[in-house]
Design an enzyme around this catalytic site. Structure first.
Site, PDB file in Angstrom:
ATOM      1  CE1 TYR A  33       0.296   1.743   4.030  1.00 30.89           C
ATOM      2  CE2 TYR A  33       1.230  -0.115   4.785  1.00 30.89           C
ATOM      3  CZ  TYR A  33       0.932   1.017   5.225  1.00 30.89           C
ATOM      4  OH  TYR A  33       1.309   1.596   6.434  1.00 30.89           O
ATOM      5  NE  ARG A  52       6.777   4.129   0.333  1.00 27.24           N
ATOM      6  CZ  ARG A  52       7.010   4.629   1.345  1.00 27.24           C
ATOM      7  NH1 ARG A  52       7.665   5.096   2.053  1.00 27.24           N
ATOM      8  NH2 ARG A  52       5.625   5.390   1.746  1.00 27.24           N
ATOM      9  NE  ARG A 101      -5.850 -19.398   4.649  1.00 28.49           N
ATOM     10  CZ  ARG A 101      -4.541 -20.786   5.460  1.00 28.49           C
ATOM     11  NH1 ARG A 101      -4.614 -22.333   4.975  1.00 28.49           N
ATOM     12  NH2 ARG A 101      -3.883 -20.274   6.195  1.00 28.49           N
ATOM     13  CE  LYS A 151       3.132   3.455   3.231  1.00 33.01           C
ATOM     14  NZ  LYS A 151       3.605   3.486   4.498  1.00 33.01           N
ATOM     15  CD  GLU A 183      10.145   2.124  10.844  1.00 35.02           C
ATOM     16  OE1 GLU A 183      10.296   2.709   9.995  1.00 35.02           O
ATOM     17  OE2 GLU A 183       9.960   0.351   9.997  1.00 35.02           O
TER      18      GLU A 183
END
Length: 287
Positions: A33, A52, A101, A151, A183
């Site tokens: 995302y 990114r 799945r 991310k 962070e």
């Protein structure tokens, strides 16, 4: 007012947008995302977020279903359709819904990625009162997976970290691994000592923040020293100032770390100045 969202090539009212229960983001957190801020109806640092995004997708061997130009047009159209002056555009791309799945990745030739975008209106984002008050952060152990530079939508532990902070009346948490700060739960972390900004260097251990890159560049141009190295929570507690950066917080002063108060409990002048510079320069370049 019903929001218009974007799902797999269509602009839809939010209540009509449906994603399969077999989507791998739902079953496996198999998705990435980005969040792009909107100020004065324009996108902040869009090119950095798009770059990114491509990197995250490449690291996970996932196909991008849209070009950079198409992605920009989708962002702009959603901002226009939803009348966003200040707020965010959230983008998520997943490996898709193969219809069952399985731990093994589905065949990209037969399973299309899922792409979702939506806006969030946030009046007052630029002039947030938190910037004048400053944040209280606590320190917690970093228990995330090892590829924080990608991310992904694996955000359970950062959410838990924010709840740990909330339970003790704090605003956020800084994560610590092997004695060193990595962070914040959704932001990069910094402290200032004298004229020097200290922050952890880029690696697999932290997200390569788009706002981080811009702020460090602006700081160097403003004749501030920038030192990228590992640092402890005790070093940060003994600093003159501290702050965080993220796409939605921009530059946000930190005035308390655990029980240690910085700068008399008030946002420091250097952090506030960096916020001013970042907003001023980013708005000039906004699209």
């Amino acid at each position: 007012m019903t929001r218009t969202v974007y799902l797999n090539g269509e602009y839809l009212p939010e209540h009509e947008a449906k994603v399969s229960i077999f989507d791998r983001a739902f079953l496996m957190a198999d998705g990435v995302y980005e969040v792009t801020s909107v100020l004065d109806g324009k996108l902040i640092d869009f090119a950095g977020h798009a770059a990114r995004l491509d990197r995250s997708l490449t690291e996970l061997d996932m196909r991008n279903p849209v070009t950079a130009d198409e992605l920009l047009e989708i962002h702009r159209e959603l901002v226009r359709m939803n009348g966003i002056e200040e707020g965010l555009v959230y983008l998520q791309i997943t490996r898709g819904a193969p219809g069952d799945r399985d731990f093994v990745f589905p065949d990209p030739e037969t399973t299309e990625p899922t792409i979702v975008l939506f806006t969030q209106s946030m009046p007052g984002l630029k002039d947030s009162p938190k910037a004048q008050k400053g944040l209280h952060v606590i320190s917690i152990d970093d228990q995330r997976w090892g590829r924080r530079d990608i991310k992904t939508v694996q955000l359970l532990y950062p959410s838990m970290g924010k709840m740990m902070a909330k339970k003790v009346g704090a605003d956020d948490a800084w994560m610590v691994q092997d004695g060193y700060v990595t962070e914040g739960t959704s932001n990069n972390a910094y402290f200032i000592k004298g004229n020097r900004i200290v922050t952890r260097p880029r690696s697999h251990d932290i997200l390569h923040g788009i706002t981080r890159a811009a702020v460090l560049r602006f700081a160097a141009e403003a004749q501030m020293e920038v030192e990228e190295r590992l640092f402890t929570i005790d070093e940060a507690k003994a600093a003159d100032e501290a702050f965080i950066t993220s796409a939605s917080a921009f530059v946000m002063p930190v005035v308390r770390i655990d029980d240690a108060e910085l700068g008399g409990g008030k946002p420091g002048p250097k952090a506030l100045r960096l916020r001013e510079i970042y907003l001023e320069e980013s708005l000039k370049a906004a699209v």
